[in-house]
Design an enzyme around this catalytic site. Structure first.
Site, short mmCIF file in Angstrom:
data_model
loop_
_atom_site.label_atom_id
_atom_site.label_comp_id
_atom_site.label_asym_id
_atom_site.label_seq_id
_atom_site.Cartn_x
_atom_site.Cartn_y
_atom_site.Cartn_z
N CYS A 116 43.37 44.11 51.53
CA CYS A 116 42.51 44.22 50.34
C CYS A 116 42.92 45.35 49.40
CB CYS A 116 41.05 44.38 50.76
SG CYS A 116 40.42 42.98 51.73
N HIS A 258 37.13 46.99 44.71
CA HIS A 258 37.41 45.78 45.47
C HIS A 258 36.09 45.18 45.92
CE1 HIS A 258 38.34 43.10 48.68
NE2 HIS A 258 37.96 43.94 49.62
N ASN A 288 34.75 37.60 48.60
CA ASN A 288 35.78 38.61 48.82
C ASN A 288 37.13 37.91 48.81
OD1 ASN A 288 37.66 40.39 49.95
ND2 ASN A 288 36.21 41.29 51.38
#
Length: 350
Positions: A116, A258, A288
């Site tokens: 990520c 994020h 996500n």
């Protein structure tokens, strides 16, 4: 290096792509013995986009990259970087395929793997290429077909992760102009690598010659420990990036974290004393998307007019590795940015 003094990477275009299939919480709730309320309360997610059979990471990356190139008014770059956790294959990298399919065959192309945090690692890499004169223009794409590595029976991950791609075009410029990428802060802690992992499939597993448990081929995450480290490490990195840029928390016009989990994002923003009116978020609509998360969110914000030229922007992320990072930039004046493409994308025949 002569001729490169004072060069900085400047954002010149942004783009994105989402696969057309939308999966709401109700569909997952029926399969996973959970509820829309449970999913929303723990993640902040209402729906997400997932790839159909026959679509993988490169197809999403190509669409997002083409959108970013159009935004930048360019058809050429010197380098292509793809940040992804879900490459088309273990070997070779996905970036050369993306470059070729964009008509950029022959340019430098490589992948970045930091889960990520991948987009921020890629941003630092692209900035380094430009600063040293290796490239004048770089296409950086964050792209994921994360649903292909998530166990569909694991409700702790299946409700969170989703698919998509976002991209930026960076050009050589100066550090004092809008769009210039500020100081990048990056970190890692390999002692905690098992908190976010896919146990099987790599050389560590293959070298033992022992069959893996089927679940070990899927993405696994220890949620409680990840939450704590994500909040602490991301906050620390964000504060360090602000300090290096000479900014204070109150100077930030738009915080672009994020999109890991709505509660994680809120906790980080609270520690930074950044109110909800200055927080960018699209996790409710897209989930996500790992390395694609930040560029997707930048494209969303730009298309919606929530990023204005001169806005001071803080980017921050946390991911497997463990890895984390943050940077700053002043938003540039860009040509019209299109909303994320949702047209069907497919791998080329053969």
């Amino acid at each position: 290096m002569s001729g490169t003094a004072g060069r900085a990477a400047v954002i010149a275009g942004v783009g994105s792509c989402l696969p057309p299939r939308v999966v709401g919480n109700e569909e997952l709730a029926r399969r996973l013995d959970t509820s829309d309320e449970w999913i929303r309360s723990r993640t902040g997610i209402a729906r997400r986009h997932l790839v159909d059979p026959g679509t993988a990471t490169a197809a999403l990356a190509v669409e997002a990259g083409a959108s970013a190139l159009k935004s930048a008014g360019r058809a050429d770059v010197d380098s292509v970087i793809v940040a992804t956790t879900t490459p088309e294959r273990l070997c070779p990298a996905t970036a050369p395929q993306v470059a070729a399919r964009l008509g950029l065959a022959g340019v430098a192309a490589h992948d970045v793997s930091a889960v990520c945090t991948g987009f921020l690692y890629g941003l630092a890499t692209a900035a380094g290429q430009i600063a040293t004169g290796l490239a004048d223009r770089v296409l950086l794409v964050g792209a994921e077909a994360f649903s292909t590595i998530v166990n569909p029976a694991d409700r702790t991950t299946a409700v969170i992760f989703a698919d998509g791609a976002g991209a930026v075009v960076l050009r050589a410029g100066t550090a004092d102009e809008p769009g210039a990428v500020g100081p990048c802060v990056l970190g890692s802690d390999g002692d905690l690598s098992d908190l976010i992992t896919i146990p099987a499939g790599g050389s560590g597993h293959r070298s033992r010659g022992v069959p893996a448990h089927p679940d070990d081929h899927y993405f696994q995450m220890q949620g409680r420990d990840v939450y704590r480290h994500a909040v602490e490490r991301t906050t620390e990195a964000a504060l360090a990036a602000l300090a290096r840029a000479g900014w204070r928390c109150e100077d930030v016009d738009r915080f672009v974290p994020h999109q890991a989990n709505a509660r994680i994002c809120a906790a980080i923003a609270e520690r930074l004393d950044i109110g909800s009116d200055r927080q960018a978020s699209n996790i409710e609509r897209v989930g996500n998307t790992a390395a694609a998360s930040i560029p997707l969110l930048l494209a969303d914000e730009a298309a919606a007019g929530r990023l204005a030229s001169g806005d001071r922007v803080l980017l921050a992320a946390f991911g497997g590795g463990l890895t984390w990072g943050a940077t700053t930039l002043t938003w540039p004046e860009l040509a019209a940015v299109a909303a994320p493409a949702t047209a069907a994308v497919r791998e080329p025949a053969g």
